[in-house]
Enzyme design. Sequence first.
Site, PDB file in Angstrom:
ATOM      1  N   ARG A  93       0.878  -1.015  -0.069  1.00 58.22           N
ATOM      2  CA  ARG A  93       0.160   0.152   0.045  1.00 58.22           C
ATOM      3  C   ARG A  93       0.779   1.094  -0.025  1.00 58.22           C
ATOM      4  O   ARG A  93       0.558   2.190  -0.512  1.00 58.22           O
ATOM      5  CB  ARG A  93      -1.033  -0.011   1.197  1.00 58.22           C
ATOM      6  CG  ARG A  93      -2.177   0.771   0.882  1.00 58.22           C
ATOM      7  CD  ARG A  93      -1.905   2.530   1.583  1.00 58.22           C
ATOM      8  NE  ARG A  93      -1.429   2.136   3.014  1.00 58.22           N
ATOM      9  CZ  ARG A  93      -0.382   2.998   3.694  1.00 58.22           C
ATOM     10  NH1 ARG A  93       0.241   3.898   2.809  1.00 58.22           N
ATOM     11  NH2 ARG A  93       0.236   2.778   4.689  1.00 58.22           N
ATOM     12  N   PHE A 132       9.245  10.437  -2.816  1.00 60.72           N
ATOM     13  CA  PHE A 132       9.062  12.018  -2.377  1.00 60.72           C
ATOM     14  C   PHE A 132       9.836  12.027  -1.291  1.00 60.72           C
ATOM     15  O   PHE A 132       9.876  11.437  -0.202  1.00 60.72           O
ATOM     16  CB  PHE A 132       7.332  11.874  -1.940  1.00 60.72           C
ATOM     17  CG  PHE A 132       6.792  12.937  -1.257  1.00 60.72           C
ATOM     18  CD1 PHE A 132       6.249  13.980  -1.914  1.00 60.72           C
ATOM     19  CD2 PHE A 132       7.078  13.223   0.235  1.00 60.72           C
ATOM     20  CE1 PHE A 132       5.519  15.184  -1.343  1.00 60.72           C
ATOM     21  CE2 PHE A 132       6.421  14.271   0.689  1.00 60.72           C
ATOM     22  CZ  PHE A 132       5.710  15.175  -0.024  1.00 60.72           C
ATOM     23  N   LEU A 134      10.859  14.582   1.243  1.00 64.46           N
ATOM     24  CA  LEU A 134      10.671  15.650   2.397  1.00 64.46           C
ATOM     25  C   LEU A 134      11.349  15.612   3.629  1.00 64.46           C
ATOM     26  O   LEU A 134      12.246  16.428   3.898  1.00 64.46           O
ATOM     27  CB  LEU A 134       9.062  15.620   2.679  1.00 64.46           C
ATOM     28  CG  LEU A 134       8.701  16.651   3.593  1.00 64.46           C
ATOM     29  CD1 LEU A 134       8.829  18.265   2.812  1.00 64.46           C
ATOM     30  CD2 LEU A 134       7.134  16.677   3.890  1.00 64.46           C
ATOM     31  N   TRP A 165      14.755   8.470   4.980  1.00 63.73           N
ATOM     32  CA  TRP A 165      13.406   7.624   5.147  1.00 63.73           C
ATOM     33  C   TRP A 165      12.542   7.756   3.971  1.00 63.73           C
ATOM     34  O   TRP A 165      11.475   7.899   3.951  1.00 63.73           O
ATOM     35  CB  TRP A 165      12.705   8.107   6.363  1.00 63.73           C
ATOM     36  CG  TRP A 165      13.469   7.576   7.758  1.00 63.73           C
ATOM     37  CD1 TRP A 165      13.972   8.700   8.458  1.00 63.73           C
ATOM     38  CD2 TRP A 165      13.800   6.472   8.158  1.00 63.73           C
ATOM     39  NE1 TRP A 165      14.746   7.847   9.658  1.00 63.73           N
ATOM     40  CE2 TRP A 165      14.609   6.420   9.448  1.00 63.73           C
ATOM     41  CE3 TRP A 165      13.408   5.068   7.757  1.00 63.73           C
ATOM     42  CZ2 TRP A 165      14.884   5.479  10.162  1.00 63.73           C
ATOM     43  CZ3 TRP A 165      13.835   4.034   8.411  1.00 63.73           C
ATOM     44  CH2 TRP A 165      14.800   4.195   9.762  1.00 63.73           C
ATOM     45  N   ALA A 245      -2.033  11.450   0.798  1.00 64.60           N
ATOM     46  CA  ALA A 245      -1.502  10.188   1.231  1.00 64.60           C
ATOM     47  C   ALA A 245      -2.188   9.701   2.375  1.00 64.60           C
ATOM     48  O   ALA A 245      -2.499   8.519   2.570  1.00 64.60           O
ATOM     49  CB  ALA A 245      -0.081  10.425   1.312  1.00 64.60           C
ATOM     50  N   ARG A 246      -2.338  10.729   3.414  1.00 62.25           N
ATOM     51  CA  ARG A 246      -3.038  10.418   4.843  1.00 62.25           C
ATOM     52  C   ARG A 246      -4.254   9.816   4.613  1.00 62.25           C
ATOM     53  O   ARG A 246      -4.659   8.890   5.431  1.00 62.25           O
ATOM     54  CB  ARG A 246      -2.930  11.446   5.469  1.00 62.25           C
ATOM     55  CG  ARG A 246      -1.361  12.001   5.909  1.00 62.25           C
ATOM     56  CD  ARG A 246      -1.274  13.258   6.607  1.00 62.25           C
ATOM     57  NE  ARG A 246      -0.101  13.766   7.020  1.00 62.25           N
ATOM     58  CZ  ARG A 246       0.298  15.033   7.548  1.00 62.25           C
ATOM     59  NH1 ARG A 246      -0.705  15.795   7.528  1.00 62.25           N
ATOM     60  NH2 ARG A 246       1.646  15.027   7.816  1.00 62.25           N
ATOM     61  N   GLN A 283     -14.969 -15.532  28.226  1.00 60.54           N
ATOM     62  CA  GLN A 283     -15.390 -14.063  28.144  1.00 60.54           C
ATOM     63  C   GLN A 283     -14.322 -13.052  27.868  1.00 60.54           C
ATOM     64  O   GLN A 283     -14.343 -12.190  27.216  1.00 60.54           O
ATOM     65  CB  GLN A 283     -15.811 -13.549  29.501  1.00 60.54           C
ATOM     66  CG  GLN A 283     -17.505 -14.541  29.822  1.00 60.54           C
ATOM     67  CD  GLN A 283     -17.979 -14.178  31.091  1.00 60.54           C
ATOM     68  OE1 GLN A 283     -17.358 -13.496  31.696  1.00 60.54           O
ATOM     69  NE2 GLN A 283     -19.122 -14.831  31.326  1.00 60.54           N
ATOM     70  N   GLU A 367       3.772  10.161   7.887  1.00 59.90           N
ATOM     71  CA  GLU A 367       2.600  10.978   7.298  1.00 59.90           C
ATOM     72  C   GLU A 367       2.207  11.575   8.569  1.00 59.90           C
ATOM     73  O   GLU A 367       0.745  11.669   8.468  1.00 59.90           O
ATOM     74  CB  GLU A 367       1.588   9.901   6.642  1.00 59.90           C
ATOM     75  CG  GLU A 367       2.093   9.428   5.288  1.00 59.90           C
ATOM     76  CD  GLU A 367       2.116  10.400   4.216  1.00 59.90           C
ATOM     77  OE1 GLU A 367       1.704  11.561   4.322  1.00 59.90           O
ATOM     78  OE2 GLU A 367       3.015  10.083   3.301  1.00 59.90           O
ATOM     79  N   THR A 369       2.929  11.877  12.745  1.00 59.77           N
ATOM     80  CA  THR A 369       2.879  10.829  13.808  1.00 59.77           C
ATOM     81  C   THR A 369       1.485  11.184  14.455  1.00 59.77           C
ATOM     82  O   THR A 369       0.925  11.934  14.303  1.00 59.77           O
ATOM     83  CB  THR A 369       4.097  11.277  14.937  1.00 59.77           C
ATOM     84  OG1 THR A 369       3.738  12.228  15.358  1.00 59.77           O
ATOM     85  CG2 THR A 369       5.423  11.127  14.274  1.00 59.77           C
TER      86      THR A 369
END
Length: 388
Positions: A93, A132, A134, A165, A245-246, A283, A367, A369
Amino acid sequence: MAFHGVDYFCVDSLFGEQELMVRQTARRFAEERIAPVIRDCFRDARFPSELIPEMAELGFLGANLEGYGCAGMSNLEYGLIMQELERVDSGIRSFVSVQGALVMYPILTYGSEEQKQKWLPRLQSGQAIGCFGLTEPDFGSNPAGMRATARRDGADWVLSGEKTWITNGSAADVALVWARGPEGILGFLVERGTAGYTTSDIHGKWSMRASVTSSLSFADCRVSDAARLPEARGLKAPLSCLSQARYGIGWGAIGAAMDCYETARQYSILRKQFDDRPIASHQLVQEKLAWMITEITKAQLLAVQAGRLKDQRRLEPAHISMLKRNNVAMALECARLSRDLLGANGITDEYPIMRHLCNLETVKTYEGTDHIHALVIGERVTGVAAYK
Ligand SMILES: Cc1cc2nc3c(=O)[nH]c(=O)nc-3n(C[C@H](O)[C@H](O)[C@H](O)COP(=O)(O)OP(=O)(O)OC[C@H]3O[C@@H](n4cnc5c(N)ncnc54)[C@H](O)[C@@H]3O)c2cc1C
């Protein structure tokens, strides 16, 4: 056993025929093509790039964008694709999110006609991969502090700095890089092989192992003015990409949670302890399953409303913060509870739970925290910004 969906509250009745068809297509692809290879990919820290042409063919890349070969799906259909892909693995994804929301969207929104013609058909068809850039080593949650610079030199720009990253980094044919120009943040399309531009992969990840993550380095990297996104001015440009994206992540997290819930539900019916009784008869076990399905249902309703608002152009960044924050935290807790219910078996990769759990730790961080989205929501309801 085939997956029939997790629908406690007749959420499916909120979807149209076309939306259900898109979901079914994505579900079948994820089950038939990703699921069989994902455990080995995660073990081997390998992104299954052989699946890119098929995802492109199905219209998954830039699915909710219009023109230049894009599928022009609704935002809800796009969300359902994200859900089904992440039901199998967050890394796959992530690839689709970056390609569509973080590379194709900004080119479509801020690019020149020449940039759109050159890149969008190639990115949509999977002939080119994008990334991307950033985040920097010293600026993650606060990209406004970025140190990467873009200096004008005659007709060219000279880029200097480090990004880290970066999903798809070393695999990318084109990097969308954000740097500080003379009058604010600017975006550039830097092609692989450009002098002064190098990448190196980040190893030793316990999360997103089926996804490429890299550092990008720019040492006096010269690009022409045609590489600059002409309409992107200021930090609001990359932030608008993050919103895209978020939104997809808010849907994707539901998929991971569904897989954790369904795995735990089936396991609890089959697994017997104490007088040959299924653990589902206890339970405390039922309470965990009840918590999961309740939270998944609330997350689904949040996502459907977000999708409808987005299709009506009424979805705001503060809405997206709630969607991303809530749904990812919910999915992470489902993964933890599911791991618990599977007992010792839950720690092996015979089951997908630990993979989801590890992946979702990244999804919580990237995207924006969990904390940062809480601050966005806090600012929205109080009018007071508390970031500093
Ligand atoms: C696998 C992976 C893929 C990624 N892909 C990309 C990519 O493709 N492109 C890209 O640009 N970036 C990418 N990122 C980077 C990601 O966006 C950053 O990791 C994220 O923004 C957080 O930054 P940070 O890691 O520097 O953490 P920090 O910003 O250092 O935050 C550390 C902690 O401090 C907290 N914190 C910071 N400031 C505040 C505050 N004001 N109030 C309260 N708490 C605060 C944070 O919530 C967090 O808990 C990726 C990251 C990962 C792990």
